[in-house]
Design a protein around this motif. Structure first.
Motif, short mmCIF file in Angstrom:
data_model
loop_
_atom_site.label_atom_id
_atom_site.label_comp_id
_atom_site.label_asym_id
_atom_site.label_seq_id
_atom_site.Cartn_x
_atom_site.Cartn_y
_atom_site.Cartn_z
N HIS A 32 39.64 19.16 -23.40
CA HIS A 32 38.84 19.38 -22.20
C HIS A 32 37.38 19.65 -22.57
CE1 HIS A 32 42.72 19.90 -20.13
NE2 HIS A 32 43.07 20.61 -21.20
N ILE A 33 36.52 19.45 -21.57
CA ILE A 33 35.11 19.81 -21.69
C ILE A 33 34.58 20.14 -20.30
CG2 ILE A 33 34.30 17.42 -21.50
CD1 ILE A 33 32.69 20.11 -23.75
N HIS A 34 33.87 21.25 -20.20
CA HIS A 34 33.24 21.59 -18.92
C HIS A 34 32.09 20.63 -18.67
CE1 HIS A 34 31.05 23.86 -15.86
NE2 HIS A 34 32.15 24.59 -15.69
N ALA A 35 31.91 20.22 -17.41
CA ALA A 35 30.88 19.23 -17.07
C ALA A 35 29.49 19.68 -17.49
CB ALA A 35 30.93 18.93 -15.57
N ASP A 36 29.20 20.98 -17.40
CA ASP A 36 27.88 21.46 -17.82
C ASP A 36 27.69 21.33 -19.32
OD1 ASP A 36 27.06 22.07 -15.26
OD2 ASP A 36 27.62 24.20 -15.39
N ASP A 37 28.73 21.64 -20.10
CA ASP A 37 28.64 21.48 -21.55
C ASP A 37 28.52 20.01 -21.93
OD1 ASP A 37 28.63 24.13 -22.47
OD2 ASP A 37 30.80 24.29 -22.34
N LEU A 38 29.20 19.14 -21.19
CA LEU A 38 29.08 17.71 -21.46
C LEU A 38 27.65 17.23 -21.21
CD1 LEU A 38 30.05 14.89 -22.06
CD2 LEU A 38 30.98 14.76 -19.73
N ALA A 39 27.05 17.67 -20.11
CA ALA A 39 25.67 17.27 -19.83
C ALA A 39 24.73 17.74 -20.92
CB ALA A 39 25.24 17.83 -18.47
N ARG A 40 24.94 18.95 -21.41
CA ARG A 40 24.09 19.47 -22.48
C ARG A 40 24.29 18.67 -23.77
NH1 ARG A 40 26.22 24.45 -23.36
NH2 ARG A 40 24.42 25.23 -24.51
N ALA A 41 25.53 18.24 -24.03
CA ALA A 41 25.79 17.41 -25.21
C ALA A 41 25.07 16.07 -25.10
CB ALA A 41 27.29 17.18 -25.36
N CYS A 42 25.05 15.49 -23.91
CA CYS A 42 24.34 14.22 -23.71
C CYS A 42 22.85 14.38 -24.01
CB CYS A 42 24.53 13.73 -22.27
SG CYS A 42 26.20 13.18 -21.87
N VAL A 43 22.25 15.46 -23.53
CA VAL A 43 20.83 15.69 -23.75
C VAL A 43 20.55 15.91 -25.23
CG1 VAL A 43 18.91 17.24 -23.26
CG2 VAL A 43 20.45 16.55 -21.42
N LEU A 44 21.37 16.72 -25.88
CA LEU A 44 21.17 16.96 -27.31
C LEU A 44 21.30 15.67 -28.12
CD1 LEU A 44 23.10 20.32 -27.65
CD2 LEU A 44 20.66 19.99 -28.10
N ALA A 45 22.25 14.82 -27.73
CA ALA A 45 22.43 13.56 -28.45
C ALA A 45 21.22 12.65 -28.30
CB ALA A 45 23.69 12.85 -27.96
N LEU A 46 20.51 12.74 -27.17
CA LEU A 46 19.29 11.93 -27.00
C LEU A 46 18.27 12.24 -28.09
CD1 LEU A 46 18.56 11.95 -23.16
CD2 LEU A 46 19.18 9.99 -24.57
N TRP A 47 18.15 13.53 -28.46
CA TRP A 47 17.13 13.93 -29.43
C TRP A 47 17.68 14.08 -30.85
CZ3 TRP A 47 13.97 12.60 -26.08
CH2 TRP A 47 13.93 13.12 -24.79
N ARG A 48 18.96 14.49 -30.97
CA ARG A 48 19.50 14.83 -32.28
C ARG A 48 20.56 13.88 -32.81
NH1 ARG A 48 20.73 21.32 -31.79
NH2 ARG A 48 18.57 22.08 -31.84
N GLY A 49 21.07 13.01 -31.97
CA GLY A 49 22.16 12.15 -32.40
C GLY A 49 21.77 11.29 -33.59
N LEU A 50 22.64 11.23 -34.59
CA LEU A 50 22.37 10.41 -35.76
C LEU A 50 22.63 8.94 -35.44
CD1 LEU A 50 24.03 12.63 -38.51
CD2 LEU A 50 21.61 12.51 -37.86
N PRO A 51 21.94 8.02 -36.09
CA PRO A 51 22.13 6.60 -35.81
C PRO A 51 23.57 6.16 -36.01
CG PRO A 51 20.18 6.94 -37.17
CD PRO A 51 20.90 8.25 -37.12
N LEU A 52 24.10 5.44 -35.02
CA LEU A 52 25.44 4.85 -35.09
C LEU A 52 26.52 5.90 -35.30
CD1 LEU A 52 24.61 1.76 -37.35
CD2 LEU A 52 24.37 1.99 -34.87
N ARG A 53 26.28 7.10 -34.80
CA ARG A 53 27.20 8.22 -35.01
C ARG A 53 28.11 8.41 -33.80
NH1 ARG A 53 28.78 10.42 -39.78
NH2 ARG A 53 28.56 12.68 -39.89
N THR A 54 29.35 8.74 -34.06
CA THR A 54 30.32 9.06 -33.03
C THR A 54 30.62 10.54 -33.07
OG1 THR A 54 31.33 6.86 -33.22
CG2 THR A 54 32.65 8.57 -32.17
N VAL A 55 30.74 11.17 -31.89
CA VAL A 55 30.94 12.62 -31.82
C VAL A 55 32.02 12.94 -30.80
CG1 VAL A 55 29.86 14.84 -31.31
CG2 VAL A 55 28.51 13.03 -32.41
#
Length: 315
Positions: free
Chosen positions: A214-237
């Motif tokens: 499971h994931i809370h929708a607010d935590d998912l949204a925060r993960a999306c934003v963090l991935a915009l700036w911090r996500g590594l190239p071609l990385r799966t999380v």
């Protein structure tokens, strides 16, 4: 000031000029927009007249708590309508689901072709599903686990992930894939098991039960934003909380928190004879997602590490 989303405080000038396109402006898309609205220019792809670009899309990007979002009409099922997306954004969050039919995700293919027509974005975050792993018999699953999708929907997600990674390689885009389990939140439509509990829908007996994530929708949204700036190239999380609950345990927990009766337990043999194929599909895959990358690489500090806190309805 530093924060979990922008840990260095004020964004560098190159990020302050960022233009973020949200594709799939439903519940999670709105939550992403609320987090980004004070910092960047926002655009959202909303439903066009020819068909739904996203079944959860709104008729307008103006939602409570979100203002000044540029409205871009388009239809992911009509590639011609997506031409205006070329060059419109420096960062893209792709939340739209795949089509209900077919062996590929034609919507993602159409979107990527449109984005490639001019200067491609710097970063692309694609929201996939943990269903790509298939049944793992309750094993702990990392992002390197082999993919064995058991449903056509999950197979379309695998195809979309490949397209996203290929796009990242060809266009030099920092592409990230988030593998997402069940999304919940009391303020999300259908975001709690309340309706299912009220209907008395059974769950499997403990001996036959499966692990869910499971994931809370607010935590998912925060993960999306963090991935915009911090996500590594071609990385799966893997994008899930810390809980390791079996399905029956999750529904029992929800029932207790919501003040409802716990669901009845049935044997798998009974479920195979009496329950719908859709419900059975959710009871046929068991896995426990490892979220180490989510916390170490993206630096997400979960606000709801378990549904025990996230399911509580705000009064």
């Amino acid at each position: 000031m530093p924060s979990n989303l922008f840990p260095l405080g004020a964004l560098p000038s190159r990020f302050r000029r960022a233009r973020v396109l949200i594709v799939g402006y439903g519940d999670v898309g709105v939550r992403v927009a609320r987090l980004l609205a004070p910092r960047v220019r926002l655009a959202a792809l909303v439903r066009g007249e020819l068909g739904p670009s996203d079944p959860g899309a709104a008729g307008t990007p103006e939602r409570p708590g979100v203002t000044a979002v540029q409205r871009l009409r388009g239809d992911l099922d009509d590639p011609v309508s997506l031409r205006r997306l070329a060059g419109v954004a420096t960062h893209v969050v792709h939340l739209a689901p795949p089509p209900a039919q077919g062996g590929d995700d034609a919507r993602t293919a159409a979107l990527l072709r449109a984005l490639a027509r001019r200067t491609p974005p710097r970063a692309l975050v694609y929201a996939s599903t943990s269903g790509v792993y298939g049944d793992c018999a309750g094993a702990l699953v990392s992002e390197t686990t082999a993919l064995r999708p058991l449903t056509p929907r999950a197979a379309r997600r695998v195809a979309a992930e490949r397209r996203v990674r290929d796009f990242g390689r060809r266009a030099g885009v920092r592409a990230s894939v988030l593998r997402i389990p069940g999304i919940y939140a009391p303020d999300r439509a259908g975001g709690t098991p309340r309706a299912r509990l009220l209907a008395g829908t059974p769950v499997l007996a403990a001996d036959d039960d499966v692990y869910t994530n499971h994931i809370h929708a607010d935590d998912l949204a925060r993960a999306c934003v963090l991935a915009l700036w911090r996500g590594l190239p071609l990385r799966t999380v893997n994008t899930n909380d810390d809980s390791q609950l079996k399905m029956g345990e999750y529904f029992d927990l929800a029932a207790d928190l919501l003040g409802l009766d716990r669901p009845p337990r049935v044997a798998r043999a009974w479920a195979m004879e009496h329950m719908s194929p859709t419900l059975l599909s959710f009871m046929s895959e068991s896995r426990r997602l490892d979220n180490t990358r989510l916390k170490r690489e993206l630096g997400l500090r979960l606000r709801h590490a378990s549904p025990a806190s996230g399911l509580l309805e705000k009064k």
